[in-house]
Design a protein around this motif. Structure first.
Motif, PDB file in Angstrom:
ATOM      1  N   ARG A   3       0.836  -1.184   0.000  1.00  0.00           N
ATOM      2  CA  ARG A   3       0.000   0.000   0.000  1.00  0.00           C
ATOM      3  C   ARG A   3       0.876   1.240   0.000  1.00  0.00           C
ATOM      4  O   ARG A   3       2.059   1.185   0.348  1.00  0.00           O
ATOM      5  CB  ARG A   3      -0.934  -0.010   1.216  1.00  0.00           C
ATOM      6  N   THR A  60      -4.332   2.249  -5.565  1.00  0.00           N
ATOM      7  CA  THR A  60      -4.939   3.088  -4.537  1.00  0.00           C
ATOM      8  C   THR A  60      -3.823   3.792  -3.784  1.00  0.00           C
ATOM      9  O   THR A  60      -2.849   3.156  -3.372  1.00  0.00           O
ATOM     10  CB  THR A  60      -5.782   2.261  -3.548  1.00  0.00           C
ATOM     11  N   THR A  81      -6.822   5.424  -7.673  1.00  0.00           N
ATOM     12  CA  THR A  81      -7.810   6.099  -6.839  1.00  0.00           C
ATOM     13  C   THR A  81      -7.084   6.741  -5.658  1.00  0.00           C
ATOM     14  O   THR A  81      -6.259   6.106  -5.005  1.00  0.00           O
ATOM     15  CB  THR A  81      -8.852   5.098  -6.322  1.00  0.00           C
ATOM     16  N   VAL A  83      -7.339   8.493  -1.927  1.00  0.00           N
ATOM     17  CA  VAL A  83      -8.200   8.464  -0.746  1.00  0.00           C
ATOM     18  C   VAL A  83      -7.634   9.442   0.271  1.00  0.00           C
ATOM     19  O   VAL A  83      -6.459   9.337   0.650  1.00  0.00           O
ATOM     20  CB  VAL A  83      -8.267   7.057  -0.128  1.00  0.00           C
ATOM     21  N   GLU A 207      -6.324   2.239   7.366  1.00  0.00           N
ATOM     22  CA  GLU A 207      -7.136   1.056   7.065  1.00  0.00           C
ATOM     23  C   GLU A 207      -7.846   1.172   5.718  1.00  0.00           C
ATOM     24  O   GLU A 207      -8.604   0.275   5.335  1.00  0.00           O
ATOM     25  CB  GLU A 207      -8.149   0.842   8.185  1.00  0.00           C
ATOM     26  N   GLY A 208      -7.615   2.266   5.013  1.00  0.00           N
ATOM     27  CA  GLY A 208      -8.164   2.402   3.661  1.00  0.00           C
ATOM     28  C   GLY A 208      -9.148   3.532   3.479  1.00  0.00           C
ATOM     29  O   GLY A 208      -9.557   3.819   2.349  1.00  0.00           O
ATOM     30  N   GLY A 209      -9.557   4.205   4.539  1.00  0.00           N
ATOM     31  CA  GLY A 209     -10.439   5.355   4.421  1.00  0.00           C
ATOM     32  C   GLY A 209     -11.790   5.025   3.809  1.00  0.00           C
ATOM     33  O   GLY A 209     -12.199   5.644   2.820  1.00  0.00           O
ATOM     34  N   HIS A 210     -12.511   4.104   4.411  1.00  0.00           N
ATOM     35  CA  HIS A 210     -13.772   3.635   3.830  1.00  0.00           C
ATOM     36  C   HIS A 210     -15.017   4.325   4.396  1.00  0.00           C
ATOM     37  O   HIS A 210     -16.118   4.077   3.919  1.00  0.00           O
ATOM     38  CB  HIS A 210     -13.901   2.122   4.023  1.00  0.00           C
ATOM     39  N   SER A 211     -14.866   5.183   5.392  1.00  0.00           N
ATOM     40  CA  SER A 211     -16.034   5.829   5.995  1.00  0.00           C
ATOM     41  C   SER A 211     -16.383   7.109   5.242  1.00  0.00           C
ATOM     42  O   SER A 211     -15.641   7.575   4.361  1.00  0.00           O
ATOM     43  CB  SER A 211     -15.759   6.155   7.465  1.00  0.00           C
ATOM     44  N   GLU A 212     -17.505   7.718   5.621  1.00  0.00           N
ATOM     45  CA  GLU A 212     -17.965   8.926   4.938  1.00  0.00           C
ATOM     46  C   GLU A 212     -17.081  10.128   5.236  1.00  0.00           C
ATOM     47  O   GLU A 212     -17.224  11.172   4.602  1.00  0.00           O
ATOM     48  CB  GLU A 212     -19.401   9.241   5.351  1.00  0.00           C
ATOM     49  N   ARG A 216     -13.010   9.432  -1.922  1.00  0.00           N
ATOM     50  CA  ARG A 216     -12.335   8.472  -2.799  1.00  0.00           C
ATOM     51  C   ARG A 216     -12.412   9.055  -4.202  1.00  0.00           C
ATOM     52  O   ARG A 216     -13.477   9.105  -4.824  1.00  0.00           O
ATOM     53  CB  ARG A 216     -12.993   7.098  -2.725  1.00  0.00           C
ATOM     54  N   GLU A 218     -11.719   8.904  -7.906  1.00  0.00           N
ATOM     55  CA  GLU A 218     -11.391   8.007  -9.011  1.00  0.00           C
ATOM     56  C   GLU A 218     -10.471   8.730  -9.991  1.00  0.00           C
ATOM     57  O   GLU A 218     -10.382   9.969 -10.001  1.00  0.00           O
ATOM     58  CB  GLU A 218     -12.669   7.545  -9.710  1.00  0.00           C
TER      59      GLU A 218
END
Length: 241
Positions: A3, A60, A81, A83, A207-212, A216, A218
């Motif tokens: 990563r 990513t 992508t 983030v 951890e990848g930044g997946h919350s609101e 993200r 593109e």
């Protein structure tokens, strides 16, 4: 899979602390703290780091940055992508809270913020080297001129009413950090205070930044401010609303 993270050094103490316990810590490119003061330089250096990771095959790329005075507006991935936190600056990230809560904590924008990274990296040099600069000025120009030059250098501090250290729990060198922050506040002539920080934002980014709380982006998109003043994605080349 490796990563990739591009991060301002203001976050380096906190990120290194979090990554110490990670089995799959990302490969990091650190960029010097203070680039937000020259947004064009910030944009160029972040884009160069993105391009380098893309050339290595990254799909990513995590960014430990906010909009930073629109310094990140225009930065884009061509194939990856991006983030990053949906914030204007580093303060909400260090506090581990929302932009709105951070704004409230800033006491109307009158707070000069300090953190382990702000104390360690270039922003603190203004305080750390001030007495040496005063001596140099006195040697070259005399005491009266030296006092005037130091006063002019410090004019920007008139916008602040307090200095505040964002201090996470559990630092091994907590006493040293507090002493350095108190010295900076004293040198600036500002009342000192502390607020507790939180690792939630940076931990979620790693951890990848997946919350609101994260954008993200593109390939072909960048971040900017929309017509409602919110941070949002827009296609590169399209003017902000």
């Amino acid at each position: 899979m490796t990563r990739h993270l591009i991060a301002c050094e203001v976050f380096r103490p906190e990120l290194e602390r979090l990554m110490r316990g990670m089995a799959d810590a990302p490969e990091v490119t650190w960029l010097e703290q203070g680039l937000h003061e020259t947004p064009d330089d910030l944009r160029r250096k972040v884009q160069e780091a993105v391009d380098t990771f893309e050339a290595q095959g990254a799909r990513t790329i995590l960014l430990a940055y906010g909009l930073c005075g629109r310094g990140l507006a225009g930065v884009t991935g061509r194939t990856a992508t991006l983030v990053l936190p949906r914030v204007h600056d580093c303060i909400p990230v260090l506090l581990g809270t929302t932009q709105e809560n951070a704004n409230d904590c800033a006491l109307g924008g009158s707070t000069y913020w300090l953190s382990p990274g702000w104390l360690k990296y270039p922003q603190a040099f203004f305080f750390r080297d001030r007495e040496q600069r005063r001596r140099d000025y006195e040697e070259k120009y005399g005491a009266e001129a030296a006092a005037y030059l130091i006063e002019v250098e410090a004019a920007w501090l008139q916008n602040y009413t307090n200095a505040c250290l964002i201090l996470w729990e559990g630092w091994d060198n907590e006493g040293e950090l507090r002493a350095g922050a108190e010295a900076a506040a004293r040198d600036a002539g500002l009342p000192y205070r502390e607020v507790p920080g939180g690792d939630g934002f940076l931990r979620a980014l790693l951890e990848g930044g997946h919350s609101e709380g994260f954008l993200r982006l593109e390939p072909g998109f960048t971040l900017d401010i929309d017509g409602n003043g919110a941070i949002a994605a827009r296609p590169v080349g399209e003017e902000a609303s």
